[in-house]
Design a protein around this motif. Structure first.
Motif, PDB file in Angstrom:
ATOM      1  N   ALA A 280       0.847  -1.194   0.000  1.00 19.52           N
ATOM      2  CA  ALA A 280       0.000   0.000   0.000  1.00 19.52           C
ATOM      3  C   ALA A 280       0.881   1.242   0.000  1.00 19.52           C
ATOM      4  O   ALA A 280       1.799   1.368   0.811  1.00 19.52           O
ATOM      5  CB  ALA A 280      -0.919   0.011   1.216  1.00 19.52           C
TER       6      ALA A 280
ATOM      7  N   ALA B  60       3.546   0.810   3.052  1.00 20.44           N
ATOM      8  CA  ALA B  60       3.303  -0.152   4.128  1.00 20.44           C
ATOM      9  C   ALA B  60       2.575  -1.352   3.534  1.00 20.44           C
ATOM     10  O   ALA B  60       2.351  -1.421   2.322  1.00 20.44           O
ATOM     11  CB  ALA B  60       2.478   0.496   5.240  1.00 20.44           C
ATOM     12  N   TRP B  61       2.215  -2.285   4.383  1.00 19.80           N
ATOM     13  CA  TRP B  61       1.496  -3.486   3.959  1.00 19.80           C
ATOM     14  C   TRP B  61       0.098  -3.480   4.546  1.00 19.80           C
ATOM     15  O   TRP B  61      -0.124  -2.925   5.628  1.00 19.80           O
ATOM     16  CB  TRP B  61       2.236  -4.740   4.445  1.00 19.80           C
ATOM     17  N   MET B  62      -0.822  -4.113   3.839  1.00 22.45           N
ATOM     18  CA  MET B  62      -2.192  -4.286   4.331  1.00 22.45           C
ATOM     19  C   MET B  62      -2.580  -5.747   4.172  1.00 22.45           C
ATOM     20  O   MET B  62      -2.210  -6.379   3.181  1.00 22.45           O
ATOM     21  CB  MET B  62      -3.181  -3.446   3.526  1.00 22.45           C
TER      22      MET B  62
ATOM     23  N   THR C  28      -9.831   0.241   6.586  1.00 17.61           N
ATOM     24  CA  THR C  28      -9.480   1.513   5.955  1.00 17.61           C
ATOM     25  C   THR C  28     -10.662   2.043   5.139  1.00 17.61           C
ATOM     26  O   THR C  28     -11.012   3.219   5.228  1.00 17.61           O
ATOM     27  CB  THR C  28      -8.239   1.355   5.070  1.00 17.61           C
TER      28      THR C  28
ATOM     29  N   ALA D 190      -6.389   5.421   7.448  1.00 20.00           N
ATOM     30  CA  ALA D 190      -5.470   4.344   7.086  1.00 20.00           C
ATOM     31  C   ALA D 190      -5.206   3.392   8.244  1.00 20.00           C
ATOM     32  O   ALA D 190      -4.879   3.819   9.354  1.00 20.00           O
ATOM     33  CB  ALA D 190      -4.154   4.925   6.586  1.00 20.00           C
TER      34      ALA D 190
ATOM     35  N   TYR E 165      -2.980  -0.273   8.641  1.00 19.59           N
ATOM     36  CA  TYR E 165      -2.010  -1.128   7.964  1.00 19.59           C
ATOM     37  C   TYR E 165      -1.777  -2.389   8.779  1.00 19.59           C
ATOM     38  O   TYR E 165      -2.250  -2.526   9.899  1.00 19.59           O
ATOM     39  CB  TYR E 165      -0.679  -0.383   7.773  1.00 19.59           C
ATOM     40  N   TRP E 166      -1.003  -3.310   8.198  1.00 18.56           N
ATOM     41  CA  TRP E 166      -0.572  -4.508   8.904  1.00 18.56           C
ATOM     42  C   TRP E 166       0.909  -4.369   9.199  1.00 18.56           C
ATOM     43  O   TRP E 166       1.723  -4.168   8.290  1.00 18.56           O
ATOM     44  CB  TRP E 166      -0.812  -5.766   8.060  1.00 18.56           C
TER      45      TRP E 166
ATOM     46  N   LYS F  41      -2.668   3.935  11.587  1.00 22.70           N
ATOM     47  CA  LYS F  41      -1.658   4.983  11.419  1.00 22.70           C
ATOM     48  C   LYS F  41      -2.000   6.170  12.311  1.00 22.70           C
ATOM     49  O   LYS F  41      -3.110   6.693  12.273  1.00 22.70           O
ATOM     50  CB  LYS F  41      -1.599   5.418   9.950  1.00 22.70           C
TER      51      LYS F  41
END
Length: 131
Positions: A19, A33-35, A43, A49, A51-52, A62
């Motif tokens: 992402a 970042a990662w999702m 999100t 936002a 994220y993972w 975030k």
């Protein structure tokens, strides 16, 4: 909104998708970042936002510690459905945990190597105070 749109995303072997967070006004790329599926669904629901965190192995809203949240204005996916683009409004003007506007603050110089070219806007020790 039905969550069937999540089935169109091409998740990697770990169930993640990259992402990119981009400033909705200027187009500046602020962070990567990662999702996972839950992060992307949250999100889209919250329009903030989430994220993972691969290192902490948990969801990461975030700004949960810093207050520098990301208001999502638009969510896009690339032509291969394997990268998510979030067009966001960065609350507080700082996206990076180093206290800079963007995580992409180093530029490659042919002679010097990686050079930090963007200023620290706020000392991370002030952002991430432990109670």
């Amino acid at each position: 909104m039905s969550a069937s749109w999540l089935n169109k995303v091409h998740w990697d072997e770990q169930g993640l998708v990259p992402a990119i967070a981009q400033d909705a006004q200027t187009g500046e790329v602020l962070m990567f970042a990662w999702m996972n599926r839950e992060a992307l669904e949250l999100t889209a629901t919250r329009m903030e936002a989430v994220y993972w965190s691969r290192s902490r192995r948990k969801l990461w809203h975030k700004g949960e510690e810093s207050g520098h949240t990301q208001k999502v204005r638009e969510i896009r996916i690339d032509c291969d459905a394997d990268v998510v683009l979030l067009k966001i409004e960065q609350i507080g003007g700082i996206a990076c945990h180093t206290g800079r506007r963007s995580c992409f603050f180093s530029r490659l110089d042919a002679d010097a190597g990686w050079v930090e070219v963007d200023p620290v806007l706020k000392d991370p020790a002030e952002i991430y105070r432990k109670p």
